[in-house]
Design an enzyme around this catalytic site. Sequence first.
Site, PDB file in Angstrom:
ATOM      1  N   GLU A 444       5.838 -16.037  -4.031  1.00 21.88           N
ATOM      2  CA  GLU A 444       5.571 -17.396  -4.116  1.00 21.88           C
ATOM      3  C   GLU A 444       6.519 -18.079  -3.027  1.00 21.88           C
ATOM      4  O   GLU A 444       7.162 -19.187  -3.303  1.00 21.88           O
ATOM      5  CB  GLU A 444       5.938 -17.922  -5.387  1.00 21.88           C
ATOM      6  N   GLU A 515       0.491 -10.271 -11.118  1.00 15.86           N
ATOM      7  CA  GLU A 515       0.824 -10.898 -12.280  1.00 15.86           C
ATOM      8  C   GLU A 515      -0.429 -11.106 -12.786  1.00 15.86           C
ATOM      9  O   GLU A 515      -1.289 -11.753 -12.371  1.00 15.86           O
ATOM     10  CB  GLU A 515       1.631 -12.159 -12.002  1.00 15.86           C
TER      11      GLU A 515
END
Length: 1010
Positions: A444, A515
């Site tokens: 991220e 994820e």
Amino acid sequence: MIMIDKYWEDPEKLHVNREAPRAYYIPYADTAAAKEHQRGRSPYYESLNGSWKFNYYPSVLQVNNAFYEAETDVSAWDDLIVPSCWQTNGYDQLQYTNINYPIPCDPPFVPDDNPAGLYVRDFHLPDNWAGKEKYAVFEGVNSCFYLWVNGIFAGYSQGSRMPAEFLISPYLRPGQNRIAVMVLKWCDGTYLEDQDAWRFSGIFRDVYLLGRDETHIRDVFNKTIFADGFEQASLQTEIETTGALEVKAELRDSAHQLIAAAQAVIENQGIITLDIQKPILWNAEAPYLYELYLYAGEEIIKFQVGFRKVEIIDGVFQINGQAVKLRGVNRHDSHPELGQTIPVHHMIQDLKLMKRHNVNTIRTSHYPNDARFYELCNEYGFYVVDEADLETHGMGVPDDGADGSSHRLATDPKWKEAYVERASRMVERDKNQPCIVMWSLGNESGYGINHIAMAEWIQQRDHSRLVHYESAAPHYGGHENIESLDVESRMYSSVQFIEEYAKEESNKKPLFLCEYSHAMGNGPGDLKDYWDIIHRYPKLMGGCVWEWCDHGIATETKEGQPFFAYGGDFGDKPNDGNFCIDGLVYPDRRPHTGLLELKQVMAPIHIEAVELSGGKLKITNLHDFIDLSHIGLHWKVEKDGITIEQGQIWQLDASAHEHQLVTLPYAWPKTQDSCYTLTLSCWMNRETSWAEMGYEVAFTQFTLLEPCPSAVPANPTYPSSLSLKVAENDRTLTIEGFDFRYAFNLDRGTFEQITRSGIAMLEQPMRFNIWRAPIDNDMHIRKQWEELGYDRAVMKVYSCEWSLLSQSTLEVRMAFSLGGYTQYPILHGEALWQVDASGEIKLDVQVKVRESAAYLPRFGLQLIMPNGNEQVEYFGYGPHESYVDKRQSVRKGKYLTTVDGMFEPYIMPQENGSRYGTNWAVISSEQGMGLKFTSPEPFSFNASHYTPLDLTNAAHNHELKRRKETIVHLDYKMSGVGSNSCGPELLDQYRLNEKQFRFELVIKPVFSED
């Protein structure tokens, strides 16, 4: 303020005097010690762990110049254990934040009030280190630090989770020496370390000295190269030395037998090649390790060597030529007392738990772990996605009117070296670990030229592994060049998306879900849906559930009551509350029921019925490399939950990716008035390092015959002479039978009293209920529920009339609605109650839900039973909680437990403990006096000492006030749990979204002798 260069706000100044990164190893003096691999037993290793003098300052501006001088008196300072996080020792602010930076977002600048921790340690060098080069190694310091030795500045480093090594020989002297360290909480590197975690500071990993030969091996890169398929292999060991050095290499097998040897004189750079015929290959299921010993001067260095090959063939992820599914979890370094300081035994505890729950992959979210963690993964058998210490998530939070702020640092050339270094230091340290199958560029952090530089550097240095980075996905709007990324990576993609990706022929890369399936609180509830699709398509390589453990901090209330704290509990601002409580295990590593669900869904054995009436089954081995010879099979047939036949097969034999047929010698049931189930348990028939003999790896259950039993016959018989006495007084209907007395409030439309033989079984009036204490995964739909008044819904009775159908049967008809203030009614219903002379109460309710209403959390009947009704017996799924989308880990049977035993103590209180698919349940006193509940169709039920509002209003378990009464929920249905706290919305098939439905229920007082 201390007069030093302000490196901490210069993104182009990453270190001073730090040694170039190298592979992790410890030099030993003899082969026996090297084989044992206990680094504290090397005479060339000197630990500096232990008690250091420590002084904390809220701001570096307050630090005195002279603290690092060799003569400075630090005796009045505090004592602090190294390694540790200073926040877990009472200094500074414990703080949890996910995305938001805890400082103003103004890179590369950090606050002037930048907390500083000063460390001082006096030490003596070992006597046998004369003539040695001395190095100081700091394996992890958060976030940057300055180093002095005997008052002389020796170096600077940043990058919290990678080692920093310094040559300190020039600063040492005979006798006592002093090492001094100043650690700053913030630096420009803080902008690159914005991980979803508690923000810890200090020397949190080991510190030690190494005494090296003046000319020694500096770095080693072991490469396994195959020829003729996997029949022949070479171990190509690239060696870097500090000068001309004769090096001897020996490769030994797991029994320490010599396999190959060679030697060469290496002058700065060289290669030694060892050939091996028919190598035993390493994989996570059979993690076979060779041992490489390098002899140079007085030093012996040992490396674990695993022969394995990672590649992508036709869009399919393969290891050693075999397609492999990554059954993974994301794992942060997290200890409930020590923070990010993780003892080795705690690492082992995690790995054993993972193996026991069929996990084969770990993503080191979101930074490299302790080097010894990878050695343990080599030994226990795990595929590892090693992730760079890089996350800039908070860059996307401030709104300064500029587009692409989340990509800002990734596209800024001034930060390029900082990005690349975080990849290079990781790769250089961990390049010899066979467990690592992918390098990750971080998490991220936008996507830009700096990421591309990272990936290109990695591929130039190590082309034996894949490169992954999720934030390069097109929907983030980053750089279009993704050629240097080997896999397509996604987070929290829906089941529909991954299937569409797999079907699309133009998608050439395998899809990795780095994820998925958010495990926060009571969840996850969508695991089976993902794995049904992952198993179906070769292009889907698997993924990692978010995440392994709850990051709770062990603490106490003012009254001394222990609990696990989360964001905000320490007054920290900003904070993200309980979003750190999102794991498959509690902080103390007790498994959540979600981990049990994951274990079953990812089980490496699948059993299908071929012909149940003849006992014929098909057993498929989902292992990628090993057969099932380590697995035994126990089977049993149960009638109404009671075992009537059983047997076992000591050893199965299906090869990897193959199946075998078995025939079990049970007798087919001859009657159809009972529930017959066949349960098969696959268990370990030998002991391993992570499981005892007899440990269950997986199970399967088949229903042989339906229907399943109810508490009493559908049409109960009782003496014809029995009759009801019914009287109405002040709108209360009194109903009396042979040994029971009921009271029904006609205005309220519900029973308010149930007694048998004088025993009261109802504490408060019954009520219909649609509210559940929101689980973490309800956080988004909860807003709609509350806007529509679900949490405050009360019943309005429009009409309620009764009549006697016969002398032994009473009927009450009632029309009602449920609604909350300011809102239109959520639903309307018609309820038909019947009471017969046996005392049986039947409910038949038909419901119409408003068309515009969101799906319901639940619908059912709530009863509150008096103190003492603690025993629970039921026939349904157990032994733990289950929901419509979280029920693969439970099996149908007859269970005896308690109300407290049904409670699942999630750190953030929420709906818990319900049992899906129940046929009947009895809740009673210890003496067996209570109520029995049945239904023509399986229902969901729950018994608790807390109401849904109790759970809704509590932020921690210690805030719950246990009621003496027992609160019972008998639900037509309960919506699933999903993983929408971070993942996709709850799938339609798991929502109570019916606009019309019918619920039938039977309630009867019972005594144990009945």
